[in-house]
Design a protein around this motif. Structure first.
Motif, mmCIF file in Angstrom:
data_model
loop_
_atom_site.group_PDB
_atom_site.id
_atom_site.type_symbol
_atom_site.label_atom_id
_atom_site.label_comp_id
_atom_site.label_asym_id
_atom_site.label_seq_id
_atom_site.Cartn_x
_atom_site.Cartn_y
_atom_site.Cartn_z
ATOM 1 N N CYS A 20 -5.553 -21.240 42.929
ATOM 2 C CA CYS A 20 -5.767 -22.552 43.524
ATOM 3 C C CYS A 20 -6.476 -22.446 44.876
ATOM 4 O O CYS A 20 -5.932 -21.872 45.828
ATOM 5 N N GLU B 10 4.757 -19.146 46.123
ATOM 6 C CA GLU B 10 3.347 -19.534 46.065
ATOM 7 C C GLU B 10 2.626 -18.789 47.185
ATOM 8 O O GLU B 10 2.407 -19.330 48.266
ATOM 9 N N HIS C 40 2.855 -30.220 45.685
ATOM 10 C CA HIS C 40 3.457 -29.918 46.977
ATOM 11 C C HIS C 40 4.282 -31.118 47.420
ATOM 12 O O HIS C 40 3.794 -32.246 47.438
ATOM 13 N N ASN D 194 -8.348 -28.470 36.971
ATOM 14 C CA ASN D 194 -6.961 -28.330 37.409
ATOM 15 C C ASN D 194 -6.842 -28.637 38.892
ATOM 16 O O ASN D 194 -7.639 -28.141 39.702
ATOM 17 N N HIS E 267 -2.425 -19.348 46.128
ATOM 18 C CA HIS E 267 -3.421 -20.059 46.927
ATOM 19 C C HIS E 267 -4.503 -19.086 47.366
ATOM 20 O O HIS E 267 -4.226 -18.069 48.011
ATOM 21 N N CYS F 106 3.994 -32.955 35.515
ATOM 22 C CA CYS F 106 3.972 -31.638 36.170
ATOM 23 C C CYS F 106 5.369 -31.295 36.661
ATOM 24 O O CYS F 106 5.947 -32.020 37.480
ATOM 25 N N VAL G 246 -2.828 -31.970 36.503
ATOM 26 C CA VAL G 246 -1.986 -31.593 37.646
ATOM 27 C C VAL G 246 -1.146 -30.378 37.254
ATOM 28 O O VAL G 246 -0.297 -30.455 36.372
ATOM 29 N N GLY H 98 0.451 -28.331 39.673
ATOM 30 C CA GLY H 98 1.486 -28.072 40.661
ATOM 31 C C GLY H 98 1.536 -29.230 41.642
ATOM 32 O O GLY H 98 0.568 -29.985 41.787
ATOM 33 N N GLN I 28 -6.416 -27.422 45.387
ATOM 34 C CA GLN I 28 -5.334 -28.143 46.049
ATOM 35 C C GLN I 28 -5.947 -29.378 46.715
ATOM 36 O O GLN I 28 -6.874 -29.276 47.521
ATOM 37 N N GLN J 289 -3.891 -29.481 42.267
ATOM 38 C CA GLN J 289 -2.522 -29.461 42.772
ATOM 39 C C GLN J 289 -2.379 -30.636 43.729
ATOM 40 O O GLN J 289 -3.194 -30.812 44.640
ATOM 41 N N ASP K 147 -0.862 -33.083 46.685
ATOM 42 C CA ASP K 147 -0.229 -32.970 47.998
ATOM 43 C C ASP K 147 -0.116 -34.382 48.578
ATOM 44 O O ASP K 147 -0.806 -34.741 49.531
ATOM 45 N N ILE L 140 1.372 -19.824 40.659
ATOM 46 C CA ILE L 140 0.165 -20.273 41.367
ATOM 47 C C ILE L 140 -0.010 -19.441 42.625
ATOM 48 O O ILE L 140 0.949 -19.218 43.375
#
Length: 257
Positions: free
Chosen positions: A231, A160, A65, A36, A188, A87, A61, A63, A10, A38, A40, A186
């Motif tokens: 992630c 998530e 946020h 990979n 975390h 994504c 990408v 995911g 992330q 994510q 934000d 996904i």
């Protein structure tokens, strides 16, 4: 795909680094073997430049946020970003403080469902990331996170789960995630050390493998129940962030499934 290939980072973990030097940050992530990520937010960088450099360093990408209020007033902007970064898995990153009450949670569910009704036919998945406070309120006899993600009319808000915040709520993350079979693409991955104040993230949040979370069991469950990416999100660390991520990546890769 082996679970080692499903490890993601992330980019909130490297938010300060992205603000200071976007290209250097993405280059260093790539050198850690990460494929990979994510998103934000852009962290002060032009979205097109973020997209260009992600492609340059072969970072996929998986995911995104999205700030809470954008689900209420910027759907077009969310869609534009989703297509820019290729994504369609988007999460409400956290429910803002003014909505951390029953009225706000009900409003949030309605808003996320409305977005899901509109975007699901286009292949989008709409979800909610869980901080700790989401486990402190019950609505209609359901914990808030469960209430928001309960399916309605065939549409589900994806979960998530965050192993750190679940642990900080005195809930076993391995047991908790079992309710989300097929509904948590996904997870975390964040480790937790008990015994400190909830707000003391300098001490209770730690690198994977240094705390109490049973990541092996999380991954074993995930591999049987539709988890697509594991992630790493390191909100902060006493170490250099890239060293911190290197430790967590190695700890996950060393798990034998």
């Amino acid at each position: 795909m082996k679970f080692h290939e499903k490890i993601a980072v992330q980019l909130y973990s490297v938010r300060k680094e992205m603000e200071a030097n976007l290209e250097e940050t993405l280059r260093l992530l790539s050198e850690l073997g990460i494929k990979n990520v994510q998103l934000d937010g852009m962290r002060g960088n032009p979205p097109l430049e973020v997209a260009r450099l992600l492609k340059k360093y072969d970072l996929n990408v998986v995911g995104m946020h999205i700030k809470h209020d954008r689900f209420f007033n910027d759907l077009d902007g969310i869609i534009e970003e989703a297509y820019l970064f290729d994504c369609k898995t988007i999460y409400d990153k956290y429910i803002e403080e003014e909505d951390q009450n029953e009225v706000g949670y009900r409003k949030t569910k309605r808003a996320l469902l409305e977005v899901a009704y509109k975007l699901s036919p286009l292949g989008f998945r709409v979800g909610l990331h869980n901080p700790e406070y989401d486990f402190k309120t019950e609505i209609d006899g359901r914990m808030m996170m469960d209430f928001v993600t309960d399916p309605e009319n065939g549409i589900s808000i994806y979960a998530e789960p965050d192993t750190y915040w679940i642990s900080a709520s005195d809930i076993d993350p391995v047991e908790y995630i079992k309710r989300y079979s097929g509904r948590a693409p996904i997870i975390h991955m964040k480790d937790y050390i008990p015994g400190f104040d909830l707000t003391d993230m300098d001490n209770n949040l730690t690198e994977i493998g240094s705390g109490t979370v049973d990541f092996k069991s999380v991954i074993e469950w995930g591999e049987q129940n539709g988890v697509e990416y594991y992630c790493i999100e390191q909100d902060r660390s006493k170490l250099d962030m890239f060293e911190s991520l290197k430790i967590s990546i190695a700890a996950l890769k060393n798990i034998q499934i």
